[in-house]
Design a protein around this motif. Structure first.
Motif, short mmCIF file in Angstrom:
data_model
loop_
_atom_site.label_atom_id
_atom_site.label_comp_id
_atom_site.label_asym_id
_atom_site.label_seq_id
_atom_site.Cartn_x
_atom_site.Cartn_y
_atom_site.Cartn_z
N LEU A 109 -9.45 -0.82 -15.35
CA LEU A 109 -10.44 -1.83 -15.71
C LEU A 109 -10.26 -3.07 -14.84
CD1 LEU A 109 -12.72 -2.67 -17.54
CD2 LEU A 109 -11.10 -3.34 -19.26
N MET A 110 -8.99 -3.46 -14.67
CA MET A 110 -8.69 -4.61 -13.82
C MET A 110 -9.08 -4.32 -12.38
SD MET A 110 -4.91 -6.08 -12.99
CE MET A 110 -4.37 -5.05 -11.67
N SER A 142 -12.90 -4.08 -11.56
CA SER A 142 -13.54 -5.39 -11.54
C SER A 142 -13.23 -6.10 -10.23
CB SER A 142 -13.06 -6.23 -12.70
OG SER A 142 -13.16 -5.53 -13.90
N LEU A 189 -17.42 -10.14 -14.19
CA LEU A 189 -16.39 -9.22 -13.69
C LEU A 189 -15.01 -9.86 -13.82
CD1 LEU A 189 -18.19 -7.81 -10.55
CD2 LEU A 189 -17.59 -6.58 -12.61
N GLY A 190 -14.94 -11.18 -13.61
CA GLY A 190 -13.66 -11.86 -13.78
C GLY A 190 -13.15 -11.74 -15.20
N ALA A 232 -15.11 -4.77 -7.11
CA ALA A 232 -16.50 -5.24 -7.06
C ALA A 232 -16.54 -6.72 -6.69
CB ALA A 232 -17.16 -5.00 -8.40
N MET A 233 -15.58 -7.50 -7.20
CA MET A 233 -15.60 -8.94 -6.89
C MET A 233 -15.39 -9.18 -5.40
SD MET A 233 -13.44 -10.32 -10.09
CE MET A 233 -13.45 -12.06 -9.90
N PHE A 247 -13.95 -9.35 -17.39
CA PHE A 247 -13.55 -7.97 -17.67
C PHE A 247 -12.22 -7.64 -16.98
CE2 PHE A 247 -18.10 -6.99 -18.80
CZ PHE A 247 -17.81 -6.73 -20.11
N GLY A 248 -12.04 -8.20 -15.79
CA GLY A 248 -10.75 -8.01 -15.11
C GLY A 248 -9.62 -8.58 -15.95
N VAL A 293 -18.21 -1.94 -16.77
CA VAL A 293 -17.89 -2.63 -15.51
C VAL A 293 -18.50 -1.87 -14.34
CG1 VAL A 293 -16.01 -3.13 -13.92
CG2 VAL A 293 -15.85 -3.85 -16.28
N GLU A 306 -22.39 -12.41 -12.04
CA GLU A 306 -21.57 -11.21 -11.91
C GLU A 306 -20.12 -11.59 -11.67
OE1 GLU A 306 -24.50 -11.52 -10.70
OE2 GLU A 306 -25.64 -9.73 -11.21
N ALA A 313 -20.96 -3.54 -11.77
CA ALA A 313 -20.60 -3.59 -10.35
C ALA A 313 -21.66 -2.89 -9.51
CB ALA A 313 -19.24 -2.92 -10.14
#
Lengths: 479, 208
Positions: free
Chosen positions: A137-138, A141, A111-112, A144-145, A114-115, B155, A107, B159
């Motif tokens: 979008l950034m 992500s 996510l990185g 969540a990270m 997509f960020g 996303v 993940e 998430a």
């Protein structure tokens, strides 16, 4: 019609990254090993492939495509290359660190990626709609990270704070954009810029919109007085995530500031430049002064980020091509230095040990003279000591400010940098003149982290010795 | 009164009635059902205003998905509403003041000359499709933002799953492979026994 078809391939770098990131998401599901090596290597490969595409498709002249929602120009190309490079570095630094803390690696990498996609969309947005979507979008992500390390209370709290304040900032920005849309009737950045320039009667609504947009930007950058989230989130997030959000998003935020302020509202320069003066002076002042009182190095670097944001704003507020170019140089090199210094914290950490106190750096020279020297380079560069790159970045920004006649601003900036030098030099003093406490070691991390950290610090030195090429590139983006 | 006006008033009355019932009925399931009715009637009003796409989306998304979810939640959680209804008198002044302010603001806006000057848009021809027009815009001019929105949703899914899916070591779950592979010998054991006489006792009679 045929021209519209060829239009579709203008955002090829984004398409490549989006496709490969989705592929990583699928490949990740089919792996059994907890470390997910295929995910990691494929994620790195996606970043490299995207960088190659960005490089190969770089246009000579700015190209606006997809019904005015996308622009490819030199600034976007340079920013994209650097932010992808930063994400690549973050993945290398963070890999083993995350594994040691039981954070799901699949993940994190997805996510990185997509960020990074969001940041690329953000820096080449030519419509407020695209800009906002890229930003979200950034940001989504990253929220969540930050929360990915679920066993840590601090990380959950940081994610919650970041989410709420980030939503507030997005709301401010959207409100400003909606007023601009109401006043000019367009979402296209060039059209909005032209209409504001032509019609003087738009003065009041535009000034109103501008205020909200600057507040939203300041939130995203973390400039005083909208900085409250920065230290808590830098401190609470797992260091690998701090690394991510302290490096690449700064570059993207710079791109967003240029698109919003210079491209869309360039004719209201006098208005926003005054606002940025206040933000910039407060950021440099508070960031540098409060950083002195910190005992946690992640918090110290967070306040140092705030002060560096003040410097980036200095370049932007000059409002000249030289100012934008120097601010861009500053943002790029700051991201590089930030990557290195947070990378150092990761290098010293190991399973169950974070190395985030200043005392953990005591006597590093006695144990690992090479890495102490690397940290010395990074700290000196952040403080702005010649001949490191931090010095040239500061010099370029100050020059731009002096050239528009704001000498007092340059003097204030120099004064605060001198104050700021104290806490950077304190780290150096701890490493070289204090006796080691506990077990400071680099055994917790792999060879790749050590090599990358050395390269990273040497790049700071190398760019300091030969700043011309990158500086010229940044200036050319606005030439 | 034209036919459209008549239809509008019917739908509007049903909407207002349903919305009022949502907050007055005691049974939460009934409240949700009344909300469904309110959404349906609003969708009807939108259809009347030639915004077919919005009307269809309202029914599909809100009635079809969100309300069903609400019903599930209401039925699964045994919410005791009595404590929520306490203190009605205590909150009445504040609530009333806020409601009054909102009515005042709305009447200021709706009664102002800017709204009075606005004329009704000319009606479209019989072959005009609101959905088609929206789709044409969405997939041409706004194709790029549309695709980005898709990635934002992706996303969000990643998430949400990453943050909530937690593999607990003590969780019990079916092992389908094991179930299929099981053989009779693992589960049933046939024991050869000598036959016993029935006069063993009443206790064993009951047990068998």
């Amino acid at each position: 019609m045929s021209s519209e078809l060829s239009d579709v391939l203008v955002p090829l770098p984004e398409i490549v990254l989006a496709g490969l990131a989705s592929l990583v998401l699928i490949v990740d599901v089919f792996q059994r090993s907890r470390q997910r090596p295929a995910t990691y290597y494929l994620a790195q490969l996606s970043l490299l492939a995207t960088m190659v595409t960005v490089w190969a498709t770089a246009p000579d002249q700015p190209v606006v495509a997809l019904h005015g929602t996308y622009i490819a120009d030199t600034m976007a190309v340079v920013l994209k290359l650097f932010l992808l490079l930063m994400v690549l570095g973050v993945f290398v630094y963070g890999r083993r660190y995350l594994d040691q803390r039981g954070v799901a690696p699949g993940e994190f990498h997805v996510l990185g990626l997509f960020g990074a996609l969001g940041m690329m969309i953000l820096v080449s947005a030519h419509s407020f709609l695209t800009l906002y979507l890229g930003l979200e979008l950034m940001a989504l992500s990253i929220y969540a990270m930050v929360a990915l390390h679920r066993d840590s209370r601090a990380a959950s709290e940081a994610a919650m704070k970041y989410f709420v304040l980030g939503a507030l900032a997005s709301g401010m920005l959207l409100y400003g954009i909606s007023i601009l849309y109401g006043a000019t009737g367009s979402l296209d950045i060039a059209t909005v810029g032209a209409r504001i320039g032509d019609q003087a009667q738009l003065g009041v609504p535009v000034a109103f919109a501008l205020t909200f947009i600057v507040v939203g930007l300041a939130f995203k950058f973390g400039a005083v007085p909208f900085h409250m989230w920065v230290p808590d989130i830098y401190d609470g997030a797992p260091t690998a995530v701090t690394l991510y959000l302290g490096s690449a998003p700064k570059i993207a935020a710079f791109g967003m500031a240029i698109r919003l302020l210079a491209d869309a509202m360039g004719s209201s320069l006098a208005d926003w430049s005054g606002m940025l003066v206040i933000l910039s002076v407060l950021s440099m002042g508070l960031g540098n002064l409060v950083a002195i009182a910190q005992t946690n190095i992640k918090r110290m670097l967070a306040y140092s980020t705030i002060s560096h944001v003040g410097f980036i704003f200095l370049g932007i507020l000059a409002g000249t091509a030289e100012g934008y170019g120097s601010a861009m140089f500053y943002a790029l090199t700051y991201a590089l230095m930030s990557l290195g210094s947070f990378g150092m914290i990761i290098l010293l950490s190991r399973r169950g040990f974070e190395a985030d106190r200043l005392d953990d750096f005591k006597g590093l020279n006695a144990r690992h003279p090479w890495f102490a020297a690397m940290m010395l380079i990074l700290m000196f560069s952040l403080a702005g000591v010649p001949p490191l790159v931090g010095f040239y970045a500061k010099l370029a920004v100050l020059q731009a400010v002096v050239h528009v006649g704001q000498v007092w601003l340059a003097a204030v900036a120099v004064l605060f940098s001198v104050i700021g030098a104290f806490y950077y030099l304190r780290v150096v003093k701890l490493m070289y003149f204090d006796a080691p406490e506990g077990e400071v070691g680099v055994a917790g991390q792999g060879l790749d982290v050590r090599v990358l950290l050395s390269l990273n610090a040497l790049a700071v030195l190398g760019l300091g010795l030969f700043p011309g090429a990158l500086l010229g590139w940044c200036m050319a983006a606005f030439g | 009164m034209t036919f459209e006006k008549f239809v509008f008033y019917v739908f509007a009355l049903i909407t207002v009635y349903a919305a009022f019932r949502v907050i007055t009925v005691r049974n939460p399931v009934h409240a949700v059902l009344h909300l469904v009715l309110a959404f349906f009637s609003s969708a009807g009003i939108w259809l009347l205003a030639e915004a077919e796409f919005l009307g269809i989306t309202l029914v599909l998304v809100y009635v079809g998905a969100v309300m069903v979810l609400f019903l599930f939640v209401v039925m699964m959680l045994d919410v005791n509403l009595a404590p929520l209804r306490e203190g009605f008198v205590r909150y009445l002044p504040v609530g009333g003041a806020i409601g009054g302010l909102m009515i005042l603001e709305m009447s200021l806006i709706l009664a102002s000359r800017h709204f009075a000057a606005a004329k009704a848009l000319p009606p479209h021809g019989p072959h005009y499709s609101n959905t088609r027009e929206l789709g044409a815009l969405l997939y041409t001019d706004y194709a790029y933002p549309f695709e980005i929105a898709a990635f934002i949703l992706l996303v969000a899914i990643v998430a949400a799953i990453a943050l909530t899916l937690r593999r607990r070591p003590d969780a019990r779950r079916q092992q389908v492979g094991e179930q299929v592979r099981v053989r009779r010998q693992d589960r049933v054991r046939l024991v050869a026994m000598a036959a016993e006489s029935r006069s063993a006792g009443p206790a064993e009679e009951e047990g068998s």
